[in-house]
Design a protein around this motif. Structure first.
Motif, PDB file in Angstrom:
ATOM      1  N   SER A  66       0.975  -1.328   0.060  1.00 34.89           N
ATOM      2  CA  SER A  66      -0.150   0.039  -0.123  1.00 34.89           C
ATOM      3  C   SER A  66       0.992   1.351  -0.026  1.00 34.89           C
ATOM      4  O   SER A  66       1.756   1.427   0.714  1.00 34.89           O
ATOM      5  N   LEU A  68       0.655   5.750  -0.738  1.00 25.85           N
ATOM      6  CA  LEU A  68       0.038   6.756  -1.543  1.00 25.85           C
ATOM      7  C   LEU A  68       0.924   7.713  -2.013  1.00 25.85           C
ATOM      8  O   LEU A  68       2.280   8.050  -1.858  1.00 25.85           O
ATOM      9  N   LEU A  77      -4.011   6.182  -4.241  1.00 23.48           N
ATOM     10  CA  LEU A  77      -3.773   5.169  -3.624  1.00 23.48           C
ATOM     11  C   LEU A  77      -3.479   3.815  -4.351  1.00 23.48           C
ATOM     12  O   LEU A  77      -4.399   3.681  -5.280  1.00 23.48           O
ATOM     13  N   PRO A  80      -4.660  -0.232  -1.372  1.00 27.88           N
ATOM     14  CA  PRO A  80      -4.867   0.306  -0.043  1.00 27.88           C
ATOM     15  C   PRO A  80      -5.316  -0.696   0.998  1.00 27.88           C
ATOM     16  O   PRO A  80      -6.506  -1.226   0.712  1.00 27.88           O
ATOM     17  N   VAL A 110      -7.875   5.420  -6.897  1.00 29.31           N
ATOM     18  CA  VAL A 110      -7.420   4.243  -6.332  1.00 29.31           C
ATOM     19  C   VAL A 110      -7.116   3.024  -7.160  1.00 29.31           C
ATOM     20  O   VAL A 110      -7.914   2.874  -8.069  1.00 29.31           O
ATOM     21  N   THR A 124     -11.434  -1.332   3.523  1.00 28.93           N
ATOM     22  CA  THR A 124     -10.916  -0.031   3.139  1.00 28.93           C
ATOM     23  C   THR A 124     -11.478   0.694   2.253  1.00 28.93           C
ATOM     24  O   THR A 124     -11.656   1.959   2.024  1.00 28.93           O
TER      25      THR A 124
END
Length: 321
Positions: A66, A68, A77, A80, A110, A124
């Protein structure tokens, strides 16, 4: 007829029951002593999120695979996973490197490399909500739509898309997919190359070594930053077709022709037999023996932010609040 996806060589990974039982019972030549799943000290830094508001291009390791990635004002992301365990079965060794309150208030994109639970965590995703654009492998769009995520785009290998002025390419990996009993390889798996203004970052997802790394470097390079998995590799007779060890990861780095190696996929979840602390020790030893410049290797602490610098490899950012 349900489509079944394959690897770069046209094959699907097979897991005979006898091999699974050999691995689980330890009846094989690579058997290791049991090592802890939790309470294992790994490098962690406190990151309260203040540096994430600086407007800099940053890469922050949240743990496992994971990240950022903040590039050109876009908050992205990748894989994540913020939960305390994987499906209530595999506990987290250390907390995520960014808490929910430390994350940027707006997540724009994402990216999901494949549907395994240590890369695609439903709790999540539900907390991230419906606002982000979800980029997913081919075969997964319907799952996201049924789950209530309207902004989803699925990608085939080598397919490119433009998001907020950033070019994203979905590239091959050597792996497999599955979430239930009957959905083996019904969606693809892969990695992402993210490009803006001549800067390129590559996230390999979950992968074994395969010849496709050279093609990724040739078609998508030059790659400035390569996030490569180094853990969850033992025993090799069972894992080598799905996960790289540090030796394989170094081969992949060389084949890619990348500038900077950023290590991931270790220290967070104990999925295989090697001790959680072992992968970076092996990687540093191999790096030293190969006489490679220390400036081209980053093994970040969980929670650490790395500043992405044009024309140079990387600078360590002060990620403590």
């Amino acid at each position: 007829m349900t489509m079944r996806y394959t690897n770069h060589d046209g094959r699907q990974r097979a897991f005979p029951i006898r091999h699974i039982l050999r691995r689980q019972t330890g009846w094989h030549a690579e058997r290791q002593p049991r090592s802890p799943r939790t309470g294992v000290p790994v490098p962690v830094v406190h990151n309260d999120g203040s540096i994430l508001q600086s407007g800099q291009d940053l890469l922050t390791w949240i743990g496992h695979s994971s990240f950022l990635l903040q590039l050109a004002g876009c908050n992205m992301l990748i894989d994540p996973v913020m939960s305390v365990s994987l499906g209530g079965v595999v506990p987290r060794n250390v907390a995520p490197g960014l808490s929910w309150s430390a994350l940027p208030k707006q997540i724009d994109v994402v990216m999901i490399t494949h549907n395994h639970r240590d890369h695609m965590d439903v709790p999540t995703l539900k907390r991230l909500g419906t606002t982000p654009l979800y980029l997913v492998p081919h075969g997964m769009k319907q799952w996201f739509l049924r789950a209530g995520f309207p902004h989803v785009q699925e990608l085939e290998w080598w397919q490119q898309t433009d998001v907020f002025g950033i070019k994203v390419t979905f590239v091959p990996a050597e792996h497999w997919s599955r979430r239930g009993l009957l959905d083996m390889n019904t969606s693809w798996w892969g990695g992402f190359v993210i490009e803006h203004d001549g800067f390129r970052a590559y996230h390999a997802g979950d992968t074994a070594w395969f010849e496709g790394f050279s093609e990724i470097g040739r078609r998508c390079g030059p790659i400035d930053v390569a996030m490569l998995p180094i853990g969850a590799y033992a025993p090799r007779w069972f894992m080598r077709h799905q996960h790289m060890d540090p030796d394989d990861a170094m081969k992949a780095f060389a084949a890619l022709g990348a500038e900077l190696f950023v290590a991931m996929h270790w220290g967070t979840f104990k999925l295989t037999d090697e001790p959680l602390q072992e992968p970076p020790l092996r990687l540093r030893d191999l790096w030293h023996k190969a006489h490679l410049p220390a400036s081209r290797l980053a093994i970040p602490a969980i929670g650490q932010s790395l500043q992405l610098v044009r024309g140079a490899a990387l600078e360590l950012a002060n990620s403590a609040g």
